[in-house]
Design a protein around this motif. Structure first.
Motif, PDB file in Angstrom:
ATOM      1  N   MET A  67       0.566  -1.208  -0.501  1.00 39.60           N
ATOM      2  CA  MET A  67      -0.199  -0.448  -0.165  1.00 39.60           C
ATOM      3  C   MET A  67       1.225   1.338  -0.396  1.00 39.60           C
ATOM      4  N   ALA A  68       2.162   1.686   1.135  1.00 43.91           N
ATOM      5  CA  ALA A  68       2.680   2.444   0.925  1.00 43.91           C
ATOM      6  C   ALA A  68       3.735   2.758  -0.455  1.00 43.91           C
ATOM      7  N   LEU A  69       3.906   1.169  -1.356  1.00 40.10           N
ATOM      8  CA  LEU A  69       4.408   1.838  -1.926  1.00 40.10           C
ATOM      9  C   LEU A  69       3.545   2.402  -3.828  1.00 40.10           C
ATOM     10  N   CYS A  70       2.116   1.892  -3.455  1.00 36.85           N
ATOM     11  CA  CYS A  70       1.438   2.220  -4.433  1.00 36.85           C
ATOM     12  C   CYS A  70       1.450   4.090  -4.675  1.00 36.85           C
ATOM     13  N   LEU A  71       1.337   3.758  -2.972  1.00 39.01           N
ATOM     14  CA  LEU A  71       0.648   5.847  -2.872  1.00 39.01           C
ATOM     15  C   LEU A  71       2.044   6.437  -3.276  1.00 39.01           C
ATOM     16  N   ILE A  72       2.927   5.895  -2.664  1.00 36.92           N
ATOM     17  CA  ILE A  72       4.072   6.390  -3.415  1.00 36.92           C
ATOM     18  C   ILE A  72       4.708   6.552  -5.015  1.00 36.92           C
ATOM     19  N   ALA A  73       4.125   5.590  -5.620  1.00 35.69           N
ATOM     20  CA  ALA A  73       4.379   5.398  -6.469  1.00 35.69           C
ATOM     21  C   ALA A  73       3.456   6.056  -7.439  1.00 35.69           C
ATOM     22  N   PHE A  74       2.150   6.374  -6.962  1.00 36.02           N
ATOM     23  CA  PHE A  74       1.351   7.290  -7.339  1.00 36.02           C
ATOM     24  C   PHE A  74       2.015   8.983  -7.704  1.00 36.02           C
ATOM     25  N   PHE A  75       2.529   9.424  -6.437  1.00 32.57           N
ATOM     26  CA  PHE A  75       2.650  10.776  -6.039  1.00 32.57           C
ATOM     27  C   PHE A  75       4.166  11.092  -7.011  1.00 32.57           C
ATOM     28  N   ALA A  76       4.717   9.721  -7.564  1.00 30.13           N
ATOM     29  CA  ALA A  76       6.288   9.585  -8.395  1.00 30.13           C
ATOM     30  C   ALA A  76       5.767  10.330  -9.850  1.00 30.13           C
ATOM     31  N   LEU A  77       4.607   9.736  -9.802  1.00 26.44           N
ATOM     32  CA  LEU A  77       3.806   9.900 -11.112  1.00 26.44           C
ATOM     33  C   LEU A  77       3.611  10.986 -12.022  1.00 26.44           C
ATOM     34  N   CYS A  78       3.415  12.281 -10.930  1.00 28.18           N
ATOM     35  CA  CYS A  78       2.650  13.141 -10.790  1.00 28.18           C
ATOM     36  C   CYS A  78       3.212  14.282 -10.835  1.00 28.18           C
ATOM     37  N   HIS A  79       4.620  14.172 -10.211  1.00 27.07           N
ATOM     38  CA  HIS A  79       6.081  14.647  -9.665  1.00 27.07           C
ATOM     39  C   HIS A  79       6.191  14.377 -10.722  1.00 27.07           C
ATOM     40  N   GLY A  80       6.653  13.255 -11.880  1.00 23.92           N
ATOM     41  CA  GLY A  80       7.131  12.831 -12.769  1.00 23.92           C
ATOM     42  C   GLY A  80       6.899  13.424 -14.068  1.00 23.92           C
ATOM     43  N   TYR A  81       5.317  13.285 -14.148  1.00 27.74           N
ATOM     44  CA  TYR A  81       5.106  14.317 -15.462  1.00 27.74           C
ATOM     45  C   TYR A  81       5.049  15.732 -15.917  1.00 27.74           C
ATOM     46  N   ALA A  82       5.174  16.257 -14.702  1.00 28.58           N
ATOM     47  CA  ALA A  82       4.967  17.440 -14.354  1.00 28.58           C
ATOM     48  C   ALA A  82       6.399  18.057 -15.007  1.00 28.58           C
ATOM     49  N   HIS A  83       7.323  17.766 -14.324  1.00 25.82           N
ATOM     50  CA  HIS A  83       8.549  17.571 -14.662  1.00 25.82           C
ATOM     51  C   HIS A  83       8.905  17.482 -16.173  1.00 25.82           C
ATOM     52  N   GLY A  84       8.244  16.201 -17.304  1.00 27.04           N
ATOM     53  CA  GLY A  84       8.508  15.335 -17.634  1.00 27.04           C
ATOM     54  C   GLY A  84       8.249  16.309 -18.724  1.00 27.04           C
ATOM     55  N   VAL A  85       7.158  17.369 -19.055  1.00 31.27           N
ATOM     56  CA  VAL A  85       6.713  18.757 -19.941  1.00 31.27           C
ATOM     57  C   VAL A  85       7.516  19.367 -20.016  1.00 31.27           C
ATOM     58  N   GLU A  86       8.308  20.010 -19.178  1.00 34.90           N
ATOM     59  CA  GLU A  86       9.642  20.957 -18.838  1.00 34.90           C
ATOM     60  C   GLU A  86      10.571  20.363 -19.767  1.00 34.90           C
ATOM     61  N   LEU A  87      10.615  19.560 -19.220  1.00 32.53           N
ATOM     62  CA  LEU A  87      12.243  18.630 -20.131  1.00 32.53           C
ATOM     63  C   LEU A  87      12.574  19.172 -21.563  1.00 32.53           C
ATOM     64  N   PRO A  88      11.368  19.108 -22.876  1.00 32.57           N
ATOM     65  CA  PRO A  88      11.879  19.457 -23.627  1.00 32.57           C
ATOM     66  C   PRO A  88      12.257  21.140 -23.840  1.00 32.57           C
ATOM     67  N   LEU A  89      12.120  22.204 -23.156  1.00 32.77           N
ATOM     68  CA  LEU A  89      12.542  23.524 -22.503  1.00 32.77           C
ATOM     69  C   LEU A  89      13.973  23.470 -21.741  1.00 32.77           C
ATOM     70  N   ALA A  90      14.420  22.463 -21.297  1.00 33.40           N
ATOM     71  CA  ALA A  90      15.464  22.574 -21.196  1.00 33.40           C
ATOM     72  C   ALA A  90      16.586  22.396 -22.453  1.00 33.40           C
ATOM     73  N   ALA A  91      18.189  23.214 -22.128  1.00 34.07           N
ATOM     74  CA  ALA A  91      18.678  23.238 -23.427  1.00 34.07           C
ATOM     75  C   ALA A  91      18.969  21.835 -23.798  1.00 34.07           C
ATOM     76  N   ASP A  92      19.873  20.918 -22.616  1.00 32.59           N
ATOM     77  CA  ASP A  92      20.606  19.777 -22.740  1.00 32.59           C
ATOM     78  C   ASP A  92      19.297  18.532 -21.820  1.00 32.59           C
ATOM     79  N   PRO A  93      18.113  18.690 -22.495  1.00 30.76           N
ATOM     80  CA  PRO A  93      16.997  17.433 -21.514  1.00 30.76           C
ATOM     81  C   PRO A  93      17.771  16.382 -20.753  1.00 30.76           C
TER      82      PRO A  93
END
Length: 208
Positions: free
Chosen positions: A141-167
């Motif tokens: 249960m703890a791992l599923c909860l952490i995985a869900f939050f990680a997915l949200c954080h990762g997605y938000a930063h994945g959107v901004e990665l293409p904006l980086a000079a060196d992704p």
């Protein structure tokens, strides 16, 4: 003697009832805090996605350290793992960046994932609540909860990665900084667990 025994048992029952009542009140209060935060924070959490061009490794490394939402969530993951102990001391901090990479790839590919801002806000509130209540769920249960939050954080930063000079360098710097924050949370948690029966750890969770 019989009367004294009855009185002692009665007093113990009253104290247990009062303690349970206080715990229920605290739990309800924390739940109301979460609900209020969900209504208020998403607007601020939407700023999690940075606009404009980013740099390489340095920018990626700096962002988790300067973004309060990401820093608090990463710190709380390490702190919660240390509080629960056992394998979760390392499985939670390892799971988070791995799933975060998956979410980041989804963001880079332009996949639609709604509700990430709410997920980011919930990650801070829920982890803080779990630490404050010393909640020790089953490992899955703890791992599923952490995985869900990680997915949200990762997605938000994945959107901004293409904006980086060196992704690629930006992503590496980001993951390295995330790991360091996890380790800091673990170190603080292990140190505080030895003080006052873990009450300092719970207090820190409430502050998060």
């Amino acid at each position: 003697n019989a009367n004294r025994t009855v009185d002692v048992k009665t007093n113990m029952t009253i104290r247990l009832t009062q303690t349970n009542g206080r715990l229920k009140i605290r739990t309800v209060g924390l739940m109301l805090t979460i609900i209020s935060g969900v209504c208020i924070i998403p607007q601020g959490a939407s700023a999690h996605i940075i606009q404009g061009a980013q740099g390489g490794f340095g920018s990626g490394f700096e962002h988790p350290l300067t973004g309060a939402d990401h820093f608090l969530a990463m710190f709380a993951v390490g702190l919660w793992g240390a509080q629960m102990g056992g394998r979760l001391v390392w499985t939670l901090p390892v799971t988070f960046p791995l799933i975060m990479i998956v979410g980041g790839m989804a963001g880079m590919l332009g996949w639609s994932l709604s509700g990430t801002e709410i997920g980011i806000a919930l990650s801070i509130l829920t982890l803080g609540l779990a630490i404050a209540l010393a909640w020790h769920p089953a490992e899955w249960m703890a791992l599923c909860l952490i995985a869900f939050f990680a997915l949200c954080h990762g997605y938000a930063h994945g959107v901004e990665l293409p904006l980086a000079a060196d992704p690629a360098d930006y992503a590496i710097g980001f993951v390295v900084a995330t790991g360091m924050i996890h380790l800091t949370g673990i170190g603080v948690g292990l140190a505080l667990n030895k003080s006052m029966g873990g009450r300092l750890t719970r207090l820190l969770g409430a502050l998060i």
